[in-house]
Design a protein around this motif. Sequence first.
Motif, short mmCIF file in Angstrom:
data_model
loop_
_atom_site.label_atom_id
_atom_site.label_comp_id
_atom_site.label_asym_id
_atom_site.label_seq_id
_atom_site.Cartn_x
_atom_site.Cartn_y
_atom_site.Cartn_z
N THR A 121 0.82 -1.21 0.00
CA THR A 121 0.00 0.00 0.00
C THR A 121 0.86 1.27 0.00
OG1 THR A 121 -0.17 -0.13 2.41
CG2 THR A 121 -1.95 -1.13 1.13
N SER A 122 2.08 1.19 0.56
CA SER A 122 2.95 2.36 0.57
C SER A 122 3.38 2.79 -0.82
CB SER A 122 4.20 2.08 1.42
OG SER A 122 3.86 1.91 2.76
N LEU A 123 3.40 1.84 -1.75
CA LEU A 123 3.85 2.14 -3.10
C LEU A 123 2.74 2.71 -3.98
CD1 LEU A 123 6.15 -0.92 -3.86
CD2 LEU A 123 6.83 1.43 -3.47
N LEU A 124 1.50 2.73 -3.48
CA LEU A 124 0.42 3.30 -4.26
C LEU A 124 0.55 4.81 -4.31
CD1 LEU A 124 -2.56 1.16 -2.90
CD2 LEU A 124 -1.47 0.95 -5.15
N PRO A 125 0.16 5.44 -5.43
CA PRO A 125 0.24 6.89 -5.53
C PRO A 125 -0.55 7.58 -4.42
CG PRO A 125 -0.20 5.92 -7.68
CD PRO A 125 -0.31 4.81 -6.67
N LEU A 209 12.89 10.13 -5.24
CA LEU A 209 11.69 9.62 -5.90
C LEU A 209 10.46 10.07 -5.12
CD1 LEU A 209 12.95 5.97 -6.37
CD2 LEU A 209 12.76 7.66 -8.18
N GLU A 210 9.32 10.05 -5.84
CA GLU A 210 8.04 10.37 -5.19
C GLU A 210 7.57 9.14 -4.41
OE1 GLU A 210 6.19 13.16 -5.25
OE2 GLU A 210 7.56 14.34 -6.47
N LEU A 211 8.12 8.95 -3.21
CA LEU A 211 7.81 7.80 -2.39
C LEU A 211 7.52 8.25 -0.96
CD1 LEU A 211 10.62 5.28 -3.45
CD2 LEU A 211 8.19 5.07 -3.95
N PRO A 212 6.67 7.51 -0.24
CA PRO A 212 6.44 7.83 1.16
C PRO A 212 7.75 7.70 1.95
CG PRO A 212 4.80 6.27 0.35
CD PRO A 212 5.84 6.37 -0.70
N SER A 213 7.95 8.56 2.90
CA SER A 213 9.21 8.59 3.64
C SER A 213 9.48 7.28 4.38
CB SER A 213 9.22 9.75 4.63
OG SER A 213 8.13 9.63 5.55
N GLN A 214 8.41 6.55 4.77
CA GLN A 214 8.61 5.35 5.57
C GLN A 214 9.22 4.19 4.80
OE1 GLN A 214 5.63 6.68 4.87
NE2 GLN A 214 4.03 5.14 4.55
N ILE A 215 9.26 4.26 3.46
CA ILE A 215 9.87 3.15 2.73
C ILE A 215 11.20 3.55 2.09
CG2 ILE A 215 7.67 2.00 2.29
CD1 ILE A 215 7.81 2.97 -0.57
N LEU A 216 11.65 4.77 2.32
CA LEU A 216 12.97 5.15 1.83
C LEU A 216 14.03 4.28 2.50
CD1 LEU A 216 12.75 9.06 1.80
CD2 LEU A 216 12.37 7.47 -0.09
N GLY A 217 14.96 3.77 1.72
CA GLY A 217 16.00 2.91 2.25
C GLY A 217 15.59 1.47 2.45
N LYS A 218 14.33 1.13 2.14
CA LYS A 218 13.85 -0.24 2.28
C LYS A 218 13.73 -0.89 0.91
CE LYS A 218 11.43 0.43 6.65
NZ LYS A 218 11.98 1.75 6.93
N GLY A 219 13.56 -2.20 0.90
CA GLY A 219 13.48 -2.89 -0.37
C GLY A 219 13.15 -4.36 -0.23
N GLY A 222 16.01 -10.06 1.94
CA GLY A 222 17.01 -10.99 1.46
C GLY A 222 18.04 -10.34 0.55
N ILE A 223 17.71 -9.14 0.07
CA ILE A 223 18.64 -8.39 -0.77
C ILE A 223 18.95 -7.04 -0.11
CG2 ILE A 223 18.90 -7.14 -2.94
CD1 ILE A 223 17.57 -9.43 -4.37
N ALA A 224 17.91 -6.25 0.13
CA ALA A 224 18.11 -4.92 0.70
C ALA A 224 18.72 -4.97 2.10
CB ALA A 224 16.78 -4.17 0.74
#
Length: 265
Positions: A121-125, A209-219, A222-224
């Motif tokens: 849901t965080s990735l939704l516009p 990027l136009e992203l919510p602040s709570q997911i910056l630095g996340k990914g 197992g990789i991120a």
Amino acid sequence: MLELYQFELSQYSEKVRLILDFKGLEYRKIEVTPGIGQVDLFRMTGQRQVPVLKDGSRFIVDSTEIAKYLDAHYPEKPLIPVEPKQRGLCLMMEEWADESIGIKGRKALFSAISQDRDFRTSLLPSSIPDIFKTLVGEVPSDFLNVLGSGVGYSADAVNRAMADLKQDLEALTLILSDSPYLCGEEPTLADFAVAGLSILLKFPDAAYLELPSQILGKGVPGIADNPAYAPFFQWRDRLYNDYRKPIIGISTPTSGDRPTSIQIE
């Protein structure tokens, strides 16, 4: 001013944005609405995919062709080396990144968002009403997995992509262990391709990027969050810090900080 027809979360659009920022070129982002917006794009360019760069009356499609066009018409701060061996290595690595990290990264991200409701849901516009975000969040993971299988994102395909990506990141980490850039002492198209295409594996931790602040630095789990690949992402983030223009600090929406939606007449 240059205009970039894009999807904000497209790695190939990000590759071009990173190149434009590296060259210090001013541009305006035009967000293409999936579906109906692509019809309008097709009307103008003859194809539906982004990114597309408009320079005056000319449209350039495909991120690789855009990079070559920019090097030819805006030669300051070149992307592609002149020396034959470095040039060949740069072009080969850029093509590999497009076909490997670009394609497999989408599968890895799909797996992550299908398993994590909050991430999904965080990735939704931000323009989508909360009630629809809630509905998307409540979609069962099993349903998303079935949907993914229909477009080539089956569990087996995702697992293979994850294994390949881990090998790719190990190789990139080794290459960068004694070199500041992938092809030598200066950044090239190969670096910007690899860095830009890696955003779906781990989002940059600053507002590029136009992203919510709570997911910056996340990914992708197992990789991120894997310490073995931390040197690669540290290199990627240094490249961003040196060359990518962040959204914060840009004073007006018209100067390129927020996408303009493409409209259908």
